[in-house]
Write an enzyme that holds these catalytic residues in place. Structure first.
Site, PDB file in Angstrom:
ATOM      1  N   ILE A   1       3.391   0.511   5.003  1.00 29.93           N
ATOM      2  CA  ILE A   1       3.023  -0.294   5.987  1.00 29.93           C
ATOM      3  C   ILE A   1       4.130  -0.899   6.653  1.00 29.93           C
ATOM      4  CG2 ILE A   1       2.845  -2.025   4.293  1.00 29.93           C
ATOM      5  CD1 ILE A   1       0.393  -2.909   5.664  1.00 29.93           C
TER       6      ILE A   1
ATOM      7  N   GLY B   1       2.466   2.357   1.033  1.00 31.51           N
ATOM      8  CA  GLY B   1       1.252   2.946   1.706  1.00 31.51           C
ATOM      9  C   GLY B   1       1.060   4.249   1.769  1.00 31.51           C
TER      10      GLY B   1
ATOM     11  N   ASP C   1      -0.577   5.660  -1.231  1.00 33.93           N
ATOM     12  CA  ASP C   1      -2.086   5.369  -0.913  1.00 33.93           C
ATOM     13  C   ASP C   1      -2.632   6.811   0.016  1.00 33.93           C
ATOM     14  OD1 ASP C   1      -2.710   2.469  -1.916  1.00 33.93           O
ATOM     15  OD2 ASP C   1      -0.883   2.351  -0.549  1.00 33.93           O
TER      16      ASP C   1
ATOM     17  N   GLU D   1       4.850  -1.850  -3.642  1.00 29.33           N
ATOM     18  CA  GLU D   1       3.891  -3.091  -3.171  1.00 29.33           C
ATOM     19  C   GLU D   1       4.467  -4.043  -4.255  1.00 29.33           C
ATOM     20  OE1 GLU D   1       1.356  -0.032  -1.405  1.00 29.33           O
ATOM     21  OE2 GLU D   1       2.677  -0.248  -3.222  1.00 29.33           O
TER      22      GLU D   1
ATOM     23  N   ASP E   1      -3.392  -2.573  -2.445  1.00 27.56           N
ATOM     24  CA  ASP E   1      -4.897  -2.674  -2.480  1.00 27.56           C
ATOM     25  C   ASP E   1      -5.606  -1.681  -1.339  1.00 27.56           C
ATOM     26  OD1 ASP E   1      -3.647  -3.320  -0.022  1.00 27.56           O
ATOM     27  OD2 ASP E   1      -4.389  -5.485   0.043  1.00 27.56           O
TER      28      ASP E   1
END
Length: 275
Positions: free
Chosen positions: A70, A126, A129, A149, A157
């Site tokens: 991110i 991210g 993810d 993270e 999340d």
């Protein structure tokens, strides 16, 4: 269905003979996922899902790194975005932001077509993810994975903690999440995070394209059904999965693809399937 490729600002899309290559395209920022890229991921994979000409998707990243996670500038602006004089309403707004980001990545997983990730360099935060939403993961020898993270003081999340333990041993997933340590290509192959290692990014892309073309030559209906059953079976019991595939094939088994496969076998030629 139109094959018109959507015009996006953070990624490139090329469609060739049934294989759609979707490439994250912010190389100057190591393809960090900013607000636009989150939303365009959903747009790109909605298009791939709906476009009949797309049979397989290859997801890659331009430049030295697949994705650095991110964009921290976006993360820093979240508090201002959800600010409200009522703290409860502000937290509700934050929850909705998180759910929306989750959906952007889940759209990759929901794509009916197989998605093959081609990963080089950094695959951080991210990006984990994102690649855990894909059907298969392939990497260049220089790859570095990390669930980062934890190092910025937050709980991952948008999917890593839910999907990673379904790909690697639970203890390994926990170790990665708790420590944030780097996992290189050799270890990633050893623990089952990736399918195969290629020596260079160029060989990686060539190899993944070849696998994608092999899949694209199969019955599109049977491939989509196989993905549906594998995803369903992952989240349900064996009995539930068997019941679902029986219902599916009661509708889908007698198809033009089955007839073409049998004809091709009789005539000793490659099958030619419609989209």
């Amino acid at each position: 269905m139109s094959t018109d490729i959507p015009e996006l600002t953070t990624m490139l899309i090329v469609l060739d003979e049934g294989v759609a290559e979707i490439t994250l395209n912010r190389p100057e920022r190591s393809n960090a996922i900013n607000q636009a890229m989150w939303q365009e991921l959903r747009m790109a994979f909605a298009w791939a899902d709906e476009c009949e000409a797309v049979r397989v998707v290859v997801l890659g990243g331009s430049g030295r790194n697949f994705c650095s996670g991110i964009d921290l500038s976006m993360l820093a602006g979240v508090a201002q975005t959800v600010a409200h004089r009522d703290p409860a309403r502000g937290r509700e707004a934050l929850r909705r932001v998180i759910l929306d980001l989750q959906d952007c990545l889940s759209r990759v997983e929901r794509c009916r077509k197989p998605v093959l990730a081609a990963i080089q360099g950094a695959c951080i935060g991210g990006a984990i993810d994102l690649v855990t939403c894909c059907d298969m993961r392939y990497a260049a020898a220089d790859v570095q994975f990390a669930v980062r993270e934890i190092d910025v003081g937050m709980t991952a999340d948008v999917g890593t903690l839910q999907r990673l333990p379904r790909l690697v041993a639970d203890g390994i997933a926990r170790e990665m999440a708790y420590t944030g340590r780097r996992v290189d290509g050799f270890e990633a192959k050893l623990i089952g995070l990736i399918n195969q290692i290629f020596e260079t990014p160029e060989l990686l892309l060539d190899g993944v394209r070849q696998i994608a073309r092999t899949i694209a030559a199969k019955s599109p209906l049977a491939i989509r059904g196989s993905k549906e059953m594998l995803n369903y079976g992952r989240d349900h019991s064996v009995a539930d999965g068997l019941n679902y595939v029986a219902t599916w094939n009661a509708s889908m088994l007698t198809s033009a693809d089955l007839e073409e496969s049998l004809a091709a076998m009789r005539e000793k030629r490659p099958p030619r399937f419609g989209d």
